[in-house]
Write a protein that holds these residues in place. Structure first.
Motif, PDB file in Angstrom:
ATOM      1  N   ALA A 242      10.757  11.520  -6.512  1.00 55.21           N
ATOM      2  CA  ALA A 242      10.139  12.591  -5.715  1.00 55.21           C
ATOM      3  C   ALA A 242      11.191  13.605  -5.282  1.00 55.21           C
ATOM      4  CB  ALA A 242       9.422  11.998  -4.495  1.00 55.21           C
ATOM      5  N   TYR A 243      12.323  13.111  -4.784  1.00 52.49           N
ATOM      6  CA  TYR A 243      13.395  14.023  -4.376  1.00 52.49           C
ATOM      7  C   TYR A 243      13.871  14.870  -5.564  1.00 52.49           C
ATOM      8  CZ  TYR A 243      14.108  11.847   0.233  1.00 52.49           C
ATOM      9  OH  TYR A 243      13.963  11.410   1.515  1.00 52.49           O
ATOM     10  N   GLU A 244      13.978  14.245  -6.722  1.00 52.44           N
ATOM     11  CA  GLU A 244      14.417  14.986  -7.894  1.00 52.44           C
ATOM     12  C   GLU A 244      13.419  16.103  -8.225  1.00 52.44           C
ATOM     13  OE1 GLU A 244      16.087  14.169 -12.388  1.00 52.44           O
ATOM     14  OE2 GLU A 244      14.657  12.727 -11.561  1.00 52.44           O
TER      15      GLU A 244
ATOM     16  N   VAL B  84       0.843  -1.200   0.000  1.00 54.28           N
ATOM     17  CA  VAL B  84       0.000   0.000   0.000  1.00 54.28           C
ATOM     18  C   VAL B  84       0.875   1.244   0.000  1.00 54.28           C
ATOM     19  CG1 VAL B  84      -1.722   1.312   1.306  1.00 54.28           C
ATOM     20  CG2 VAL B  84      -1.978  -1.153   1.032  1.00 54.28           C
ATOM     21  N   TRP B  85       1.968   1.253   0.780  1.00 56.22           N
ATOM     22  CA  TRP B  85       2.894   2.394   0.749  1.00 56.22           C
ATOM     23  C   TRP B  85       3.385   2.626  -0.674  1.00 56.22           C
ATOM     24  CZ3 TRP B  85       5.793   0.304   5.555  1.00 56.22           C
ATOM     25  CH2 TRP B  85       5.302   0.913   6.720  1.00 56.22           C
ATOM     26  N   LEU B  86       3.754   1.550  -1.345  1.00 51.42           N
ATOM     27  CA  LEU B  86       4.255   1.650  -2.719  1.00 51.42           C
ATOM     28  C   LEU B  86       3.189   2.218  -3.647  1.00 51.42           C
ATOM     29  CD1 LEU B  86       6.266   1.030  -5.038  1.00 51.42           C
ATOM     30  CD2 LEU B  86       5.353  -1.285  -5.060  1.00 51.42           C
ATOM     31  N   LEU B  87       2.002   1.630  -3.632  1.00 57.45           N
ATOM     32  CA  LEU B  87       0.947   2.066  -4.547  1.00 57.45           C
ATOM     33  C   LEU B  87       0.476   3.484  -4.256  1.00 57.45           C
ATOM     34  CD1 LEU B  87      -1.142  -1.217  -4.757  1.00 57.45           C
ATOM     35  CD2 LEU B  87       0.273  -0.209  -6.564  1.00 57.45           C
ATOM     36  N   LEU B  88       0.273   3.796  -2.985  1.00 59.25           N
ATOM     37  CA  LEU B  88      -0.182   5.133  -2.628  1.00 59.25           C
ATOM     38  C   LEU B  88       0.901   6.167  -2.955  1.00 59.25           C
ATOM     39  CD1 LEU B  88      -2.310   7.021  -1.494  1.00 59.25           C
ATOM     40  CD2 LEU B  88      -1.475   6.474   0.812  1.00 59.25           C
TER      41      LEU B  88
ATOM     42  N   GLU C  47       3.196   5.974  -5.277  1.00 60.16           N
ATOM     43  CA  GLU C  47       3.238   6.153  -6.730  1.00 60.16           C
ATOM     44  C   GLU C  47       2.042   6.975  -7.206  1.00 60.16           C
ATOM     45  OE1 GLU C  47       3.823   3.640 -10.863  1.00 60.16           O
ATOM     46  OE2 GLU C  47       3.343   2.529  -9.032  1.00 60.16           O
ATOM     47  N   ALA C  48       0.870   6.689  -6.667  1.00 59.95           N
ATOM     48  CA  ALA C  48      -0.333   7.422  -7.060  1.00 59.95           C
ATOM     49  C   ALA C  48      -0.196   8.906  -6.746  1.00 59.95           C
ATOM     50  CB  ALA C  48      -1.558   6.834  -6.354  1.00 59.95           C
ATOM     51  N   LEU C  49       0.269   9.208  -5.552  1.00 59.07           N
ATOM     52  CA  LEU C  49       0.434  10.605  -5.158  1.00 59.07           C
ATOM     53  C   LEU C  49       1.479  11.309  -6.015  1.00 59.07           C
ATOM     54  CD1 LEU C  49       0.237  10.067  -1.310  1.00 59.07           C
ATOM     55  CD2 LEU C  49      -1.435  11.322  -2.698  1.00 59.07           C
ATOM     56  N   LEU C  50       2.574  10.617  -6.292  1.00 57.53           N
ATOM     57  CA  LEU C  50       3.622  11.192  -7.137  1.00 57.53           C
ATOM     58  C   LEU C  50       3.089  11.476  -8.538  1.00 57.53           C
ATOM     59  CD1 LEU C  50       6.642  11.954  -7.153  1.00 57.53           C
ATOM     60  CD2 LEU C  50       7.122   9.620  -7.889  1.00 57.53           C
ATOM     61  N   GLU C  51       2.346  10.532  -9.085  1.00 60.20           N
ATOM     62  CA  GLU C  51       1.827  10.682 -10.449  1.00 60.20           C
ATOM     63  C   GLU C  51       0.748  11.755 -10.549  1.00 60.20           C
ATOM     64  OE1 GLU C  51       3.007   9.343 -13.270  1.00 60.20           O
ATOM     65  OE2 GLU C  51       4.593   8.501 -12.031  1.00 60.20           O
ATOM     66  N   THR C  52       0.078  12.054  -9.449  1.00 60.37           N
ATOM     67  CA  THR C  52      -0.962  13.096  -9.483  1.00 60.37           C
ATOM     68  C   THR C  52      -0.440  14.439  -8.996  1.00 60.37           C
ATOM     69  OG1 THR C  52      -1.789  12.406  -7.309  1.00 60.37           O
ATOM     70  CG2 THR C  52      -2.877  11.464  -9.262  1.00 60.37           C
ATOM     71  N   GLY C  53       0.867  14.527  -8.757  1.00 57.94           N
ATOM     72  CA  GLY C  53       1.473  15.816  -8.426  1.00 57.94           C
ATOM     73  C   GLY C  53       1.563  16.147  -6.953  1.00 57.94           C
ATOM     74  N   SER C  54       1.148  15.246  -6.080  1.00 59.89           N
ATOM     75  CA  SER C  54       1.252  15.475  -4.628  1.00 59.89           C
ATOM     76  C   SER C  54       2.603  14.951  -4.158  1.00 59.89           C
ATOM     77  CB  SER C  54       0.103  14.777  -3.892  1.00 59.89           C
ATOM     78  OG  SER C  54      -1.126  15.310  -4.293  1.00 59.89           O
ATOM     79  N   ILE C  55       3.653  15.633  -4.574  1.00 61.46           N
ATOM     80  CA  ILE C  55       5.010  15.117  -4.409  1.00 61.46           C
ATOM     81  C   ILE C  55       5.423  15.036  -2.946  1.00 61.46           C
ATOM     82  CG2 ILE C  55       7.427  15.480  -5.047  1.00 61.46           C
ATOM     83  CD1 ILE C  55       6.241  16.964  -7.555  1.00 61.46           C
ATOM     84  N   ALA C  56       5.187  16.074  -2.166  1.00 66.44           N
ATOM     85  CA  ALA C  56       5.591  16.060  -0.754  1.00 66.44           C
ATOM     86  C   ALA C  56       4.855  14.964   0.012  1.00 66.44           C
ATOM     87  CB  ALA C  56       5.340  17.418  -0.117  1.00 66.44           C
ATOM     88  N   GLU C  57       3.568  14.799  -0.260  1.00 69.04           N
ATOM     89  CA  GLU C  57       2.808  13.751   0.419  1.00 69.04           C
ATOM     90  C   GLU C  57       3.281  12.368  -0.027  1.00 69.04           C
ATOM     91  OE1 GLU C  57      -1.773  12.296   1.308  1.00 69.04           O
ATOM     92  OE2 GLU C  57      -1.442  13.947  -0.099  1.00 69.04           O
ATOM     93  N   ALA C  58       3.584  12.230  -1.310  1.00 70.81           N
ATOM     94  CA  ALA C  58       4.110  10.967  -1.822  1.00 70.81           C
ATOM     95  C   ALA C  58       5.397  10.605  -1.098  1.00 70.81           C
ATOM     96  CB  ALA C  58       4.364  11.061  -3.322  1.00 70.81           C
ATOM     97  N   LEU C  59       6.267  11.584  -0.940  1.00 69.24           N
ATOM     98  CA  LEU C  59       7.536  11.348  -0.263  1.00 69.24           C
ATOM     99  C   LEU C  59       7.317  10.911   1.179  1.00 69.24           C
ATOM    100  CD1 LEU C  59      10.568  11.352  -0.561  1.00 69.24           C
ATOM    101  CD2 LEU C  59      10.555  13.779  -0.009  1.00 69.24           C
TER     102      LEU C  59
END
Length: 134
Positions: free
Chosen positions: A88-90, A40-44, A46-58
C-alpha cells in the motif's frame, strides 16, 4: 467470499465485523474476538488494496499496530499485514514507510527458513525500493 478472493462480496461482510467489535479491547484476554479481529484486519485490508481503495486499506492495516499479543495467530497474520502495508505504501509513493514495515518483518524473520515465499517477496520488495532509483 474472502477465501475465494471475491473481494467485492467480502468487503461488505468484513466491515460490520470490525464495527461490531470496536468496543472489544485489543490484546490478550478471554474474549476470542480479539484474535478474530486480527484476521479481519488482514482480510479487509487485502480486499481493499486489491480493489484499489489503497488509503482505506492502509488505515485498516495500520490498526493491527494496536494489537499486543504474541501467539500463534499473530505469528501467522502480522507478517502478511506488514507486506500488505508495504504494498500500500509503495502504491501511495511512500517508499520510506514501506521500507520501515519491510525492515520490521525482515528483522522479525532474520532466522527464517530459506524459501518462504512471503520472506522472499519482502526481501525482493525491499531491494527494489532501496535500489539506486530511490
Amino acid at each position: 467470499a474472502a477465501v475465494e478472493r471475491r473481494w467485492d462480496e467480502a468487503i461488505p461482510a468484513l466491515r460490520p465485523l470490525l464495527n461490531a467489535w470496536k468496543d472489544v479491547p485489543v490484546g490478550r484476554g478471554t474474549d476470542p474476538r480479539w484474535v478474530s479481529r486480527l484476521e479481519v484486519w488482514l482480510l479487509l485490508g487485502e480486499a481493499l488494496l486489491e480493489t484499489g481503495s489503497i488509503a482505506e486499506a492502509l488505515e485498516v492495516l495500520q490498526s493491527a499496530d494496536r494489537f499486543s499479543g504474541c501467539g500463534v495467530q499473530e505469528a501467522a497474520h502480522v507478517p502478511n499485514i506488514l507486506v500488505l502495508r508495504a504494498r500500500a505504501y509503495e502504491r501511495l509513493r511512500r517508499p520510506s514507510d514501506a521500507l520501515k514495515d519491510l525492515d520490521r518483518l525482515l528483522g522479525l524473520w532474520k532466522n527464517a527458513e530459506p524459501g518462504l515465499p512471503l520472506h522472499a517477496e519482502a526481501k525482493a520488495m525491499r531491494a527494489r525500493l532501496a535500489g539506486p532509483a530511490r
